[in-house]
Motif scaffolding. Structure first.
Motif, PDB file in Angstrom:
ATOM      1  N   SER A  93      90.105  70.705   3.344  1.00 38.23           N
ATOM      2  CA  SER A  93      91.207  71.671   3.335  1.00 38.23           C
ATOM      3  C   SER A  93      92.502  70.997   3.787  1.00 38.23           C
ATOM      4  CB  SER A  93      90.883  72.851   4.257  1.00 38.23           C
ATOM      5  OG  SER A  93      89.758  73.561   3.774  1.00 38.23           O
ATOM      6  N   ILE A  94      93.616  71.380   3.181  1.00 38.57           N
ATOM      7  CA  ILE A  94      94.914  70.755   3.467  1.00 38.57           C
ATOM      8  C   ILE A  94      95.542  71.383   4.699  1.00 38.57           C
ATOM      9  CG2 ILE A  94      97.204  70.294   2.550  1.00 38.57           C
ATOM     10  CD1 ILE A  94      95.978  70.527  -0.255  1.00 38.57           C
ATOM     11  N   LYS A  95      95.997  70.530   5.599  1.00 42.92           N
ATOM     12  CA  LYS A  95      96.679  70.973   6.822  1.00 42.92           C
ATOM     13  C   LYS A  95      98.113  70.449   6.821  1.00 42.92           C
ATOM     14  CE  LYS A  95      92.296  70.710   9.372  1.00 42.92           C
ATOM     15  NZ  LYS A  95      91.511  70.269   8.207  1.00 42.92           N
ATOM     16  N   LYS A  96      98.939  70.968   7.719  1.00 41.06           N
ATOM     17  CA  LYS A  96     100.353  70.566   7.780  1.00 41.06           C
ATOM     18  C   LYS A  96     100.511  69.065   7.984  1.00 41.06           C
ATOM     19  CE  LYS A  96     102.436  74.889   9.375  1.00 41.06           C
ATOM     20  NZ  LYS A  96     103.263  75.547  10.427  1.00 41.06           N
ATOM     21  N   GLU A  97      99.659  68.515   8.822  1.00 43.92           N
ATOM     22  CA  GLU A  97      99.781  67.082   9.111  1.00 43.92           C
ATOM     23  C   GLU A  97      99.381  66.211   7.921  1.00 43.92           C
ATOM     24  OE1 GLU A  97      96.043  68.624  11.334  1.00 43.92           O
ATOM     25  OE2 GLU A  97      98.090  69.294  10.878  1.00 43.92           O
ATOM     26  N   ASN A  98      98.802  66.834   6.895  1.00 41.51           N
ATOM     27  CA  ASN A  98      98.401  66.086   5.699  1.00 41.51           C
ATOM     28  C   ASN A  98      99.487  66.081   4.620  1.00 41.51           C
ATOM     29  OD1 ASN A  98      95.278  67.781   6.113  1.00 41.51           O
ATOM     30  ND2 ASN A  98      95.779  65.744   6.856  1.00 41.51           N
ATOM     31  N   ILE A  99     100.659  66.682   4.923  1.00 36.03           N
ATOM     32  CA  ILE A  99     101.694  66.861   3.894  1.00 36.03           C
ATOM     33  C   ILE A  99     102.966  66.100   4.249  1.00 36.03           C
ATOM     34  CG2 ILE A  99     103.056  68.549   2.597  1.00 36.03           C
ATOM     35  CD1 ILE A  99     100.981  70.658   3.391  1.00 36.03           C
ATOM     36  N   GLU A 100     103.479  65.351   3.282  1.00 40.34           N
ATOM     37  CA  GLU A 100     104.778  64.685   3.411  1.00 40.34           C
ATOM     38  C   GLU A 100     105.715  65.250   2.344  1.00 40.34           C
ATOM     39  OE1 GLU A 100     104.761  60.367   3.783  1.00 40.34           O
ATOM     40  OE2 GLU A 100     102.579  60.453   4.032  1.00 40.34           O
ATOM     41  N   ILE A 101     106.965  65.568   2.747  1.00 41.34           N
ATOM     42  CA  ILE A 101     107.925  66.174   1.820  1.00 41.34           C
ATOM     43  C   ILE A 101     109.227  65.373   1.853  1.00 41.34           C
ATOM     44  CG2 ILE A 101     109.243  68.253   1.251  1.00 41.34           C
ATOM     45  CD1 ILE A 101     107.034  69.894   2.557  1.00 41.34           C
ATOM     46  N   TYR A 102     109.715  65.035   0.662  1.00 45.13           N
ATOM     47  CA  TYR A 102     110.950  64.257   0.544  1.00 45.13           C
ATOM     48  C   TYR A 102     111.872  64.854  -0.530  1.00 45.13           C
ATOM     49  CZ  TYR A 102     107.909  60.773   2.778  1.00 45.13           C
ATOM     50  OH  TYR A 102     107.031  60.136   3.616  1.00 45.13           O
ATOM     51  N   GLY A 103     113.172  64.550  -0.409  1.00 46.36           N
ATOM     52  CA  GLY A 103     114.103  64.811  -1.501  1.00 46.36           C
ATOM     53  C   GLY A 103     114.988  66.029  -1.396  1.00 46.36           C
ATOM     54  N   THR A 104     114.778  66.880  -0.408  1.00 50.50           N
ATOM     55  CA  THR A 104     115.629  68.072  -0.282  1.00 50.50           C
ATOM     56  C   THR A 104     116.663  67.873   0.829  1.00 50.50           C
ATOM     57  OG1 THR A 104     114.051  69.085   1.247  1.00 50.50           O
ATOM     58  CG2 THR A 104     113.807  69.589  -1.089  1.00 50.50           C
ATOM     59  N   GLY A 105     117.592  68.818   0.931  1.00 52.69           N
ATOM     60  CA  GLY A 105     118.587  68.746   2.008  1.00 52.69           C
ATOM     61  C   GLY A 105     120.007  68.897   1.536  1.00 52.69           C
ATOM     62  N   SER A 106     120.306  68.467   0.313  1.00 53.82           N
ATOM     63  CA  SER A 106     121.681  68.573  -0.191  1.00 53.82           C
ATOM     64  C   SER A 106     121.978  69.974  -0.711  1.00 53.82           C
ATOM     65  CB  SER A 106     121.916  67.549  -1.304  1.00 53.82           C
ATOM     66  OG  SER A 106     121.827  66.228  -0.789  1.00 53.82           O
ATOM     67  N   PHE A 107     121.123  70.478  -1.597  1.00 54.76           N
ATOM     68  CA  PHE A 107     121.350  71.793  -2.191  1.00 54.76           C
ATOM     69  C   PHE A 107     120.159  72.731  -2.020  1.00 54.76           C
ATOM     70  CE2 PHE A 107     123.733  68.622  -4.647  1.00 54.76           C
ATOM     71  CZ  PHE A 107     125.017  69.054  -4.361  1.00 54.76           C
TER      72      PHE A 107
END
Length: 265
Positions: A93-107
């Motif tokens: 099962s996927i947990k928060k610590e298993n997730i990396e997120i990139y590329g947002t922040g400008s819009f």
């Protein structure tokens, strides 16, 4: 016991040696099979073959069943069993610590995007997750996004990479200080910020609102203007886009008036 297998004679002690019981005939058939296949394949010379009773003989089709079909069934059963166990195991099962997120922040707001990703994947078995479906949902949820790519690995690990739309130019209606950033497809990204303050600005008399699209003719005409002026040494000072016509103010004090439907002439 056969000492001359080329002749394939079977020595059987009985009152009627020409009336062999069926079990010995079957044994003879098996010996013939062994001689004509296995011995020749091995390129060896057969000197003798011994057997005791019919019960000791294993026929070729039985050998195939025992050594090929049964192991195959066992292997498939093991694989299926492991699949069922892993497919329903909380270990994957996927947990928060298993997730990396990139590329947002400008819009796209980073926190909002992260929470939306969590809502789609947290607690889901990584073997069950539909990557393509989630990518499509995220692009629909956040219009400033051009695309989203998700990569998954085992043990459970997700890498979510978002690509935001890039400002192409800026539009303003009344005040140049209150301009909006426009993507190459006409999507209005939002108010101009410090990072994009030097983008070329066009006066646009239509309505401007975050999350909407401007007149598609504007994008087409602006691209044509860029193409044509790029062939000369002329520089654009400003552009005013109206419903029917576009006014291009050049650096040599020349004003070019264009019909939006006919394009650059």
């Amino acid at each position: 016991k056969i000492n001359n297998p080329q002749s394939m004679y079977l020595n059987y002690q009985s009152q009627d040696p020409y009336n062999l019981p069926a079990k010995y005939l079957e044994a003879g058939i098996y010996i013939d099979y062994m001689f004509n296949t296995k011995v020749k394949e091995a390129k060896r010379k057969l000197t003798s073959i011994s057997f005791m009773t019919h019960e000791n003989v294993i026929h070729p089709y039985k050998t195939k069943f025992l050594f090929i079909i049964i192991p195959t069934i066992v292997i498939f059963a093991v694989i299926f069993g492991l699949y069922i166990v892993f497919f329903n195991s909380s270990v994957f099962s996927i947990k928060k610590e298993n997730i990396e997120i990139y590329g947002t922040g400008s819009f796209v707001n980073e926190k909002e995007f992260k929470e939306k990703v969590y809502s789609y994947v947290l607690g889901v078995n990584i073997l069950k997750i539909n990557i393509e479906e989630i990518e499509e949902k995220l692009v629909k949820d956040f219009k400033p996004l051009k695309s989203v790519t998700i990569k998954k690995n085992i043990p459970p690990h997700l890498v979510v990479t978002a690509e935001e739309r890039t400002p192409f130019f800026a539009l303003y209606k009344d005040s140049i200080e209150s301009s909006y950033l426009i993507a190459s497809d006409g999507y209005i990204l939002g108010k101009t910020n410090e990072k994009y303050k030097d983008l070329f600005k066009i006066q646009y008399l239509g309505d401007l609102e975050d999350g909407e699209y401007v007149d598609s003719n504007l994008i087409k005409v602006y691209k044509e203007i860029l193409s044509e002026t790029g062939k000369t040494n002329l520089t654009m000072n400003s552009i005013v886009f109206e419903e029917e016509e576009t006014y291009v103010y050049l650096s040599n004090n020349v004003v070019v008036i264009m019909n939006n439907k006919k394009g650059v002439q």
